[in-house]
Scaffold this active site. Structure first.
Site, short mmCIF file in Angstrom:
data_model
loop_
_atom_site.label_atom_id
_atom_site.label_comp_id
_atom_site.label_asym_id
_atom_site.label_seq_id
_atom_site.Cartn_x
_atom_site.Cartn_y
_atom_site.Cartn_z
N ARG A 112 0.34 -1.13 0.47
CA ARG A 112 0.01 0.33 0.00
C ARG A 112 0.73 1.28 0.13
NH1 ARG A 112 -4.25 2.77 3.39
NH2 ARG A 112 -5.85 3.26 2.01
N HIS A 116 0.33 4.69 -2.45
CA HIS A 116 0.10 5.59 -2.34
C HIS A 116 1.39 6.68 -3.29
CE1 HIS A 116 -3.49 5.08 0.01
NE2 HIS A 116 -3.57 3.93 -1.14
N TRP A 255 -9.97 -9.32 2.38
CA TRP A 255 -11.54 -9.56 1.38
C TRP A 255 -11.33 -10.30 1.08
CZ3 TRP A 255 -8.19 -4.72 0.99
CH2 TRP A 255 -8.97 -3.78 1.58
C1 HEM Z 1 -9.44 1.39 -6.42
C2 HEM Z 1 -9.39 2.18 -5.84
C3 HEM Z 1 -8.70 1.17 -4.72
C4 HEM Z 1 -9.40 2.48 -3.70
C5 HEM Z 1 -10.68 2.86 -3.34
C6 HEM Z 1 -8.50 1.27 -2.86
C7 HEM Z 1 -9.02 1.69 -1.26
C8 HEM Z 1 -8.56 0.86 0.29
C9 HEM Z 1 -8.88 0.92 1.54
C10 HEM Z 1 -9.93 1.86 2.29
C11 HEM Z 1 -8.04 -0.05 2.28
C12 HEM Z 1 -7.86 0.36 3.51
C13 HEM Z 1 -6.53 1.07 4.13
C14 HEM Z 1 -7.11 0.70 5.93
O1 HEM Z 1 -7.54 0.92 6.75
O2 HEM Z 1 -5.31 0.69 6.37
C15 HEM Z 1 -6.58 -0.52 1.58
C16 HEM Z 1 -6.38 -1.26 1.33
C17 HEM Z 1 -5.53 -1.55 0.72
N1 HEM Z 1 -5.61 -1.44 -0.59
FE1 HEM Z 1 -6.47 -0.41 -1.55
N2 HEM Z 1 -7.36 0.62 -2.78
C18 HEM Z 1 -7.70 1.26 -4.05
C19 HEM Z 1 -6.96 0.95 -5.08
C20 HEM Z 1 -5.76 -0.52 -4.75
C21 HEM Z 1 -4.47 -0.92 -5.79
C22 HEM Z 1 -4.44 -0.37 -7.30
C23 HEM Z 1 -3.45 -0.96 -4.28
C24 HEM Z 1 -2.02 -1.61 -5.55
C25 HEM Z 1 -1.92 -2.62 -6.27
C26 HEM Z 1 -4.25 -1.17 -3.99
C27 HEM Z 1 -3.28 -2.25 -1.95
C28 HEM Z 1 -4.09 -2.35 -0.73
C29 HEM Z 1 -3.39 -2.77 -0.12
C30 HEM Z 1 -2.52 -3.74 -0.07
C31 HEM Z 1 -4.13 -2.54 1.92
C32 HEM Z 1 -4.63 -3.50 2.50
C33 HEM Z 1 -3.64 -2.48 3.56
C34 HEM Z 1 -3.58 -3.79 4.83
O3 HEM Z 1 -2.99 -3.98 4.99
O4 HEM Z 1 -2.65 -2.38 5.24
N3 HEM Z 1 -5.44 -0.49 -2.94
N4 HEM Z 1 -7.12 0.22 0.05
#
Ligand code: HEM
Length: 358
Positions: A112, A116, A255
């Protein structure tokens, strides 16, 4: 080992083994010790290390030149693939050692951070992207979308201390590459060449996606970075990893049942499970009807509601190899957004050995 682990997890998910994600970390990462580090603010700027040159083809291999000011006499250090592999290995061994975080791994939060850092790119102005590592500074570190990413930056800080010649921006991306590979994902070819910027390089808030929105928003945000429908769906497969945290985004839960192993389960679950609105005080999110332990964001669910996105979800749900191939290609592009690589380096990417290679 890698495929056995994946097979186990896939079987566990298919057969509905509900404690599969409690088991997953044991498969991907072994038991290790614990240490605490802090990196904020950026006290470890590379004050003694000055980045002086872009890529230089020396002796047939690509290298980076750095000078270390030592007693006024500059010493030149040329980092090669071997040096970057050493950094990779250090990150990988820290991932294995520090298994008491979240579902047993810092891997997802490292992915992440890399995303970002890169996803602020704007193709019109050429601003943002993985060059700069400006999330070290407020206001970017305080942007709502970046809540919780201090955990990833702190995790990588001791690596920066050990290898002071690497820039933060190259390190954060290498952290993402390493995490994907160590969580049994595809190999992500890597090019160094990012330099760190100061606070003036911070991007404005609002460039990263808002999870409460739908397909139009996804197309606007990812289109600004230069990605098409297929690439949006392939990138979203990263949500097989990790979880949402109420104290960060406000959303809650993972997820998939194996959040520390990259698989195409995100797509399979999107299609196979019945999703309903979660009844709670938090932001609107979906939960699976069967176990109520999995989640989907409104933006995730939009991928099966939209006529152009859905066929890609179906393809990736059926074919993990296709997902891995497309994921590799699109993540590689994402991680290189906004980086002024030296000309002629397009074919000089490195593929790092993973700790789970035979
Ligand atoms: C499509 C639009 C996207 C939205 C709206 C989105 C939104 C989010 C949100 C709300 C979280 C939870 C954050 C938290 O509460 O810790 C999250 C986690 C995460 N996202 Fe996305 N995301 C998007 C795309 C992506 C992309 C493109 C990647 C990587 C290529 C990604 C990788 C991750 C990962 C690995 C986590 C887990 C982080 C953790 O476990 O701490 N996301 N995302």
């Amino acid at each position: 080992m890698a495929s056995a682990a994946r097979q186990f997890l896939r079987t566990a998910t298919r057969t509905g083994t509900r404690n599969a994600f409690a088991v997953a970390p044991r498969v991907a990462f072994r038991q290790g010790g614990r240490r605490a580090y802090s990196s904020e603010p950026t006290k470890s700027s590379n004050s003694t290390w000055l980045w002086v040159a872009g890529i230089a083809a020396i002796g047939g291999g690509a290298g980076y030149l750095y000078t270390q000011q030592s007693g006024g006499v500059p010493k030149v250090f040329k980092a090669t693939q071997k040096d970057y592999q050493a950094v990779y290995n250090e990150i990988a061994s820290r991932l294995e050692e520090k298994d008491d975080y979240d579902d047993g791994s810092f891997g997802p939060v490292l992915v992440r951070l890399a995303w970002h850092a890169s996803g602020t790119y704007d193709k019109e102005t050429g601003t943002g992207g993985s060059n700069g590592a400006t999330m070290r500074f407020a206001p970017e570190s305080d942007h709502g979308a970046n809540a919780g990413l201090k955990n990833a930056r702190d995790f990588l800080e001791p690596v920066k201390q050990k290898f002071p010649w690497i820039t933060y921006s190259d390190l954060w991306i290498l952290g993402g590459v390493c995490a994907i590979q160590e969580m049994l994902g595809p190999k992500i070819p890597y090019r160094p060449g990012r330099s760190d910027k100061d606070v003036s390089g911070c991007t404005p808030d609002g460039r990263l996606p808002d999870a409460s929105q739908a397909q139009d928003h996804l197309r606007a945000i990812f289109g600004r970075m230069g990605f098409n429908d297929q690439e949006i769906v392939a990138l979203s497969g990263a949500h097989a990893l990790g979880r949402c945290h109420t104290d960060r985004s406000g959303y809650s839960g993972p997820w998939t049942f194996s959040p520390t192993v990259l698989t195409n389960d995100y797509y399979r679950l999107l299609l196979d499970e019945k999703w309903q609105w979660k009844k709670w005080d938090g932001p609107k999110q979906y939960e699976d009807k069967t176990t109520k332990s999995l989640m989907m964001l409104p933006t995730d669910y939009a991928l099966i509601q939209d006529k152009q996105f859905r066929p890609w979800v179906e393809k990736y749900a059926k074919d993990n190899d296709l997902f891995f191939e497309d994921f590799k290609n699109v993540v590689l592009r994402l991680f290189e957004l906004g980086v002024p690589f030296a000309e002629g380096t397009e074919n000089q990417r490195w593929v790092f050995k993973s700790s789970n290679d035979e």
